[in-house]
Design a protein around this motif. Structure first.
Motif, PDB file in Angstrom:
ATOM      1  N   GLN A 112      86.970  15.625   8.607  1.00  0.00           N
ATOM      2  CA  GLN A 112      85.657  16.219   8.343  1.00  0.00           C
ATOM      3  C   GLN A 112      85.811  17.620   7.757  1.00  0.00           C
ATOM      4  OE1 GLN A 112      83.546  14.144   7.943  1.00  0.00           O
ATOM      5  NE2 GLN A 112      82.109  14.115   9.638  1.00  0.00           N
ATOM      6  N   ARG A 113      86.834  18.362   8.187  1.00  0.00           N
ATOM      7  CA  ARG A 113      87.060  19.718   7.685  1.00  0.00           C
ATOM      8  C   ARG A 113      87.573  19.728   6.244  1.00  0.00           C
ATOM      9  NH1 ARG A 113      86.818  23.976  10.821  1.00  0.00           N
ATOM     10  NH2 ARG A 113      88.376  25.113   9.644  1.00  0.00           N
ATOM     11  N   SER A 114      87.911  18.555   5.726  1.00  0.00           N
ATOM     12  CA  SER A 114      88.396  18.480   4.352  1.00  0.00           C
ATOM     13  C   SER A 114      87.300  18.838   3.357  1.00  0.00           C
ATOM     14  CB  SER A 114      88.924  17.076   4.039  1.00  0.00           C
ATOM     15  OG  SER A 114      90.048  16.784   4.828  1.00  0.00           O
ATOM     16  N   ARG A 115      86.055  18.585   3.708  1.00  0.00           N
ATOM     17  CA  ARG A 115      84.938  18.938   2.826  1.00  0.00           C
ATOM     18  C   ARG A 115      84.448  20.320   3.235  1.00  0.00           C
ATOM     19  NH1 ARG A 115      82.290  16.129  -0.639  1.00  0.00           N
ATOM     20  NH2 ARG A 115      82.869  14.137   0.275  1.00  0.00           N
ATOM     21  N   ARG A 116      84.752  21.311   2.418  1.00  0.00           N
ATOM     22  CA  ARG A 116      84.349  22.677   2.710  1.00  0.00           C
ATOM     23  C   ARG A 116      84.191  23.431   1.399  1.00  0.00           C
ATOM     24  NH1 ARG A 116      89.494  21.727   3.322  1.00  0.00           N
ATOM     25  NH2 ARG A 116      91.073  23.180   2.622  1.00  0.00           N
ATOM     26  N   THR A 117      83.538  24.554   1.473  1.00  0.00           N
ATOM     27  CA  THR A 117      83.351  25.393   0.306  1.00  0.00           C
ATOM     28  C   THR A 117      84.205  26.637   0.471  1.00  0.00           C
ATOM     29  OG1 THR A 117      81.086  24.612   0.052  1.00  0.00           O
ATOM     30  CG2 THR A 117      81.654  26.676  -1.040  1.00  0.00           C
ATOM     31  N   ILE A 118      85.009  26.919  -0.536  1.00  0.00           N
ATOM     32  CA  ILE A 118      85.786  28.157  -0.534  1.00  0.00           C
ATOM     33  C   ILE A 118      85.575  28.839  -1.875  1.00  0.00           C
ATOM     34  CG2 ILE A 118      87.539  27.376   1.113  1.00  0.00           C
ATOM     35  CD1 ILE A 118      89.426  26.950  -1.256  1.00  0.00           C
ATOM     36  N   ARG A 119      85.644  30.150  -1.855  1.00  0.00           N
ATOM     37  CA  ARG A 119      85.499  30.931  -3.082  1.00  0.00           C
ATOM     38  C   ARG A 119      86.823  30.877  -3.831  1.00  0.00           C
ATOM     39  NH1 ARG A 119      86.935  35.857  -4.544  1.00  0.00           N
ATOM     40  NH2 ARG A 119      85.717  36.936  -6.112  1.00  0.00           N
ATOM     41  N   LEU A 120      86.760  30.632  -5.125  1.00  0.00           N
ATOM     42  CA  LEU A 120      87.968  30.580  -5.936  1.00  0.00           C
ATOM     43  C   LEU A 120      88.170  31.900  -6.670  1.00  0.00           C
ATOM     44  CD1 LEU A 120      87.522  27.043  -7.528  1.00  0.00           C
ATOM     45  CD2 LEU A 120      88.948  27.669  -5.569  1.00  0.00           C
ATOM     46  N   PRO A 121      89.417  32.301  -6.870  1.00  0.00           N
ATOM     47  CA  PRO A 121      89.684  33.502  -7.670  1.00  0.00           C
ATOM     48  C   PRO A 121      89.140  33.324  -9.083  1.00  0.00           C
ATOM     49  CG  PRO A 121      91.677  32.758  -6.545  1.00  0.00           C
ATOM     50  CD  PRO A 121      90.638  31.688  -6.362  1.00  0.00           C
ATOM     51  N   LYS A 149      88.165  30.433 -14.413  1.00  0.00           N
ATOM     52  CA  LYS A 149      88.285  30.420 -15.873  1.00  0.00           C
ATOM     53  C   LYS A 149      89.130  29.237 -16.338  1.00  0.00           C
ATOM     54  CE  LYS A 149      89.796  33.230 -19.748  1.00  0.00           C
ATOM     55  NZ  LYS A 149      91.140  33.376 -20.227  1.00  0.00           N
ATOM     56  N   VAL A 150      90.257  29.017 -15.694  1.00  0.00           N
ATOM     57  CA  VAL A 150      91.135  27.902 -16.065  1.00  0.00           C
ATOM     58  C   VAL A 150      90.439  26.560 -15.835  1.00  0.00           C
ATOM     59  CG1 VAL A 150      93.285  26.709 -15.430  1.00  0.00           C
ATOM     60  CG2 VAL A 150      93.273  29.190 -15.703  1.00  0.00           C
ATOM     61  N   LEU A 151      89.721  26.442 -14.720  1.00  0.00           N
ATOM     62  CA  LEU A 151      89.010  25.191 -14.437  1.00  0.00           C
ATOM     63  C   LEU A 151      87.894  24.925 -15.448  1.00  0.00           C
ATOM     64  CD1 LEU A 151      88.879  25.294 -10.538  1.00  0.00           C
ATOM     65  CD2 LEU A 151      90.152  23.669 -11.971  1.00  0.00           C
ATOM     66  N   LYS A 152      87.216  25.963 -15.902  1.00  0.00           N
ATOM     67  CA  LYS A 152      86.183  25.785 -16.922  1.00  0.00           C
ATOM     68  C   LYS A 152      86.806  25.322 -18.240  1.00  0.00           C
ATOM     69  CE  LYS A 152      82.645  28.854 -15.078  1.00  0.00           C
ATOM     70  NZ  LYS A 152      81.910  30.109 -15.226  1.00  0.00           N
ATOM     71  N   GLU A 153      87.958  25.878 -18.581  1.00  0.00           N
ATOM     72  CA  GLU A 153      88.654  25.445 -19.787  1.00  0.00           C
ATOM     73  C   GLU A 153      89.073  23.978 -19.655  1.00  0.00           C
ATOM     74  OE1 GLU A 153      91.849  28.255 -20.077  1.00  0.00           O
ATOM     75  OE2 GLU A 153      90.533  29.878 -20.737  1.00  0.00           O
ATOM     76  N   HIS A 154      89.546  23.625 -18.472  1.00  0.00           N
ATOM     77  CA  HIS A 154      89.953  22.242 -18.220  1.00  0.00           C
ATOM     78  C   HIS A 154      88.752  21.298 -18.333  1.00  0.00           C
ATOM     79  CE1 HIS A 154      91.971  18.782 -16.528  1.00  0.00           C
ATOM     80  NE2 HIS A 154      91.002  18.684 -15.637  1.00  0.00           N
ATOM     81  N   ARG A 155      87.614  21.720 -17.805  1.00  0.00           N
ATOM     82  CA  ARG A 155      86.401  20.885 -17.887  1.00  0.00           C
ATOM     83  C   ARG A 155      86.027  20.627 -19.346  1.00  0.00           C
ATOM     84  NH1 ARG A 155      81.138  22.431 -14.585  1.00  0.00           N
ATOM     85  NH2 ARG A 155      81.804  24.441 -15.337  1.00  0.00           N
ATOM     86  N   ALA A 156      86.162  21.646 -20.190  1.00  0.00           N
ATOM     87  CA  ALA A 156      85.855  21.471 -21.619  1.00  0.00           C
ATOM     88  C   ALA A 156      86.838  20.483 -22.261  1.00  0.00           C
ATOM     89  CB  ALA A 156      85.899  22.815 -22.337  1.00  0.00           C
ATOM     90  N   GLU A 157      88.113  20.595 -21.903  1.00  0.00           N
ATOM     91  CA  GLU A 157      89.119  19.667 -22.431  1.00  0.00           C
ATOM     92  C   GLU A 157      88.828  18.245 -21.952  1.00  0.00           C
ATOM     93  OE1 GLU A 157      92.876  21.221 -21.157  1.00  0.00           O
ATOM     94  OE2 GLU A 157      92.625  23.070 -22.312  1.00  0.00           O
ATOM     95  N   GLN A 158      88.426  18.120 -20.686  1.00  0.00           N
ATOM     96  CA  GLN A 158      88.128  16.798 -20.146  1.00  0.00           C
ATOM     97  C   GLN A 158      86.891  16.194 -20.821  1.00  0.00           C
ATOM     98  OE1 GLN A 158      86.901  16.248 -15.959  1.00  0.00           O
ATOM     99  NE2 GLN A 158      88.727  14.954 -15.770  1.00  0.00           N
TER     100      GLN A 158
END
Length: 139
Positions: A6-15, A20-29
């Motif tokens: 149950q603790r696997s689903r949680r919200t954490i703040r990302l650096p 930025k890298v994840l947004k770039e990855h989303r565009a590539e995807q």
């Protein structure tokens, strides 16, 4: 996909640099999704997929990870070892153990500290230097 706990689903703040890298990855995807057309198959909304949206086979992921480590001059480690590295770096930076526990999604601080947080030799030396100073240099 089912989560481990149950603790696997949680919200954490990302650096910010990771965001930025994840947004770039989303565009590539998104470009891969367009190129794949009707072959795109990502019903679970996975972030990291093959070029047609399917889950990456574990051995393929590990093979790629080993190549990245080798290119960066980092010794071969398991992907899971990155959790140990995260905990150790956070601890070395003075992050409190409760926060580290929450980031890793553990149920107890004992699990976090006994399993993931490793004492770096230089930190042990610093601690002993502080002890010596506190004792007034008595020998």
């Amino acid at each position: 996909m089912p989560l481990k706990t149950q603790r696997s689903r949680r919200t954490i703040r990302l650096p910010e640099n990771l965001v930025k890298v994840l947004k770039e990855h989303r565009a590539e995807q998104a470009a891969e999704r367009l190129a794949a057309g009707s072959a795109w198959n990502n019903p679970h909304g996975l972030v990291f997929t093959t070029h047609i949206g399917t889950a990456i086979e574990p051995e393929n992921l590990y093979r790629h990870f080993r190549a990245v480590c080798e290119a960066a001059g980092i010794r071969r480690v398991r992907l899971h070892d990155l959790r140990h590295t995260c905990a150790t770096i956070l601890l070395a930076q003075g992050v409190d153990t409760r926060t580290i526990m929450e980031i890793l999604g553990h149920s107890t601080i004992v699990l976090t500290m006994n399993t993931y947080a490793h004492v770096l030799p230089e930190h042990q030396a610093t601690a002993l230097d502080k002890l010596e100073k506190a004792l007034g240099g008595l020998a």
